[in-house]
Scaffold this active site. Structure first.
Site, short mmCIF file in Angstrom:
data_model
loop_
_atom_site.label_atom_id
_atom_site.label_comp_id
_atom_site.label_asym_id
_atom_site.label_seq_id
_atom_site.Cartn_x
_atom_site.Cartn_y
_atom_site.Cartn_z
N SER A 50 81.18 17.77 32.93
CA SER A 50 82.47 18.45 33.04
C SER A 50 82.36 19.69 33.92
CB SER A 50 82.99 18.83 31.66
OG SER A 50 82.09 19.66 31.03
N ASP A 51 83.52 20.18 34.32
CA ASP A 51 83.56 21.41 35.10
C ASP A 51 84.85 22.18 34.84
OD1 ASP A 51 81.95 22.78 37.35
OD2 ASP A 51 84.05 22.97 37.96
#
Ligand SMILES: Cc1cn([C@H]2C[C@H](O)[C@@H](COP(=O)(O)OP(=O)(O)OP(=O)(O)O)O2)c(=O)[nH]c1=O
Length: 195
Positions: free
Chosen positions: A75-76
């Protein structure tokens, strides 16, 4: 419950973030952690969730050896302000400048999550709007000096002092700002293992 259904699967969390690890503990979803280094650089023409989608997929690319029963999660999170993506500040002055740019107005916090298996890949994102009061220079300096938010996108953390005193309201998921839209993560894992 989901934990029972997941006994035939291994969820790999490719994240160095202690907050993301804690979310999975709190969701009662067991994970194995495997963090592989990635240069978080994205093409300049990308905007908003295109950036976080790109980076969450990039973080998955180091894993080309997934087994049938494994689900990889990457994720980011970025802070998106006036058309500019703010990542993590490099030093004290950059953190101060980022928070000054966010003071007295609203911005977006965008998180993408990428679910990769040996056969498929699914990416989701969520957007939370955060409204900051007008912060004084003293408040910003106090926060950066004492909390050193160099591992936080945009140079601040909603869960710390600055969030308690400075954030007037949000629209969207709180947990998304901290690093994961947990309600969507739970829903997507359920769908992946039940299909
Ligand atoms: C805006 C904001 C960000 N953050 C955090 C969430 C993310 O962990 C971090 C943004 O950096 P990311 O690059 O999304 O994540 P990370 O480097 O911490 O972990 P990894 O890439 O290994 O998964 O900032 C907060 O904790 N609170 C906040 O209010």
């Amino acid at each position: 419950m989901l934990k029972d259904i997941l006994k035939d699967y291994e969820i790999i969390l490719a994240s160095g973030s202690p907050r993301r690890q804690r979310f999975f503990e709190d969701l009662n979803i067991p994970v194995t952690r495997d963090v592989r280094p990635v240069h978080e650089i994205f093409p300049e023409h990308l905007k908003r969730e295109e950036i976080t989608n790109y980076l969450s997929v990039l973080k998955a690319e180091a894993f080309d050896d997934l087994k049938e029963n494994q689900i990889l999660i990457t994720s980011d999170t970025i802070v998106y302000n006036d058309g500019v993506a703010l990542g993590k500040p490099a030093d004290h002055q950059e953190a101060v400048n980022m928070i000054k740019a966010l003071s007295g107005k609203d911005h977006e916090v965008i998180t993408s999550v990428c679910f990769t298996t040996a056969k498929t890949q699914k990416i989701l994102n969520h957007n939370t709007r955060v409204f900051f009061k007008e912060l004084t220079v003293e408040e910003i300096e106090y926060y950066v000096t004492n909390f050193k938010p160099f591992d936080k996108a945009g140079g601040y953390a909603i869960q710390e002092w600055i969030g308690l005193i400075g954030i007037e309201k949000i629209e969207g998921s709180y947990f998304n700002v901290v690093g994961l839209p947990t309600h969507l993560v739970y829903k997507t894992i359920r769908e992946l293992v039940q299909n």
